[in-house]
Design an enzyme around this catalytic site. Sequence first.
Site, short mmCIF file in Angstrom:
data_model
loop_
_atom_site.label_atom_id
_atom_site.label_comp_id
_atom_site.label_asym_id
_atom_site.label_seq_id
_atom_site.Cartn_x
_atom_site.Cartn_y
_atom_site.Cartn_z
N HIS A 171 0.83 -1.19 0.00
CA HIS A 171 0.00 0.00 0.00
C HIS A 171 0.88 1.26 0.00
O HIS A 171 2.04 1.21 0.45
CB HIS A 171 -0.88 0.05 1.26
CG HIS A 171 -2.05 -0.90 1.24
ND1 HIS A 171 -2.38 -1.68 2.32
CD2 HIS A 171 -2.98 -1.18 0.28
CE1 HIS A 171 -3.46 -2.41 2.02
NE2 HIS A 171 -3.84 -2.12 0.80
N CYS A 228 -2.87 0.89 9.56
CA CYS A 228 -3.91 -0.05 9.12
C CYS A 228 -4.89 -0.42 10.24
O CYS A 228 -6.00 -0.87 9.96
CB CYS A 228 -3.28 -1.36 8.63
SG CYS A 228 -1.82 -1.19 7.63
N1 GLY Z 1 -2.68 -8.73 5.27
C1 GLY Z 1 -3.25 -7.48 4.98
C2 GLY Z 1 -3.55 -7.31 3.55
O1 GLY Z 1 -2.93 -7.97 2.72
O2 GLY Z 1 -4.42 -6.56 3.18
#
Ligand code: GLY
Length: 267
Positions: free
Chosen positions: A175, A262
């Site tokens: 991300h 997150c």
């Molecule tokens: N393990 C978190 C994701 O891959 O979104």
Amino acid sequence: MIEETLDKDCAKRKMFTHAIVRTPPKSIIAGIANANLGVPDYETALQQHQNYVEALQACGLTIITIPAAEDFPDSCFVEDTALLTKRWAIIARFGARSRQGEEVEVRELLRRYFNHVESIEAPGTVEPGDIMMVGDHFYIGLSQRTNNAGARQMISLLEKQGSSGSTVEMSEMLHLKSGLSYLENNVLVACGEFLRKPEFANFNLISVDPDEAPAANCIWVNGTVIAPIGFPKTIAKIKAAGYPVTPLNISEFQKLDGGLSCLSLRF
Ligand code: GLY
């Protein structure tokens, strides 16, 4: 009504007042993992999650906890379910198929706090781990989880509510915020490819060495920076930039490529 109160509070103090978290499920052991750090231990994850909640509370946030969802091994990474601006909640659409559906319960909850709730529609996908807020501008990483159609929808929604957005090409990380964190005051923590991007050249960059890459995901919460433990060079740089730092052990979430941002939706 709640939205108006939050809006005034945030505008006046530039502060977060709330965080939504989701309790890790026992099924966390089956979460998506590319980090090669092993399988998370459920009990340790629960304790680390509790420590995270307490760190947010120490920064003045009221915590709203969504119960664990066993059907969704990655659901403690609740940030990926929605983008929260000062005015709207925009419900995401996951790029990872196993995560599609995590957003359903979050949408219902957010309706209590935001009068205006929008959604990203197919074929768009957006995971807000790919979105970094800098004031009223939102940088959106085009990753394996966030596609062009989703980013375009997101930018259009942001513009309708008075903000702006732009896309960032990326290839090295899961991300956008796996490698970037905005610490307010024009300060950006960055690693890898993001150190070389022209769109970030005018920020005061705190450069994260490759051997400390997970430290690039940290969070500014009302003046304090919460950062992962084990990365002393980066923590020293953040302190030298004038921020108090709260270090946290999030080893079990790092095993699933997750970071501090997150684990909550802050607003
Ligand atoms: N393990 C978190 C994701 O891959 O979104």
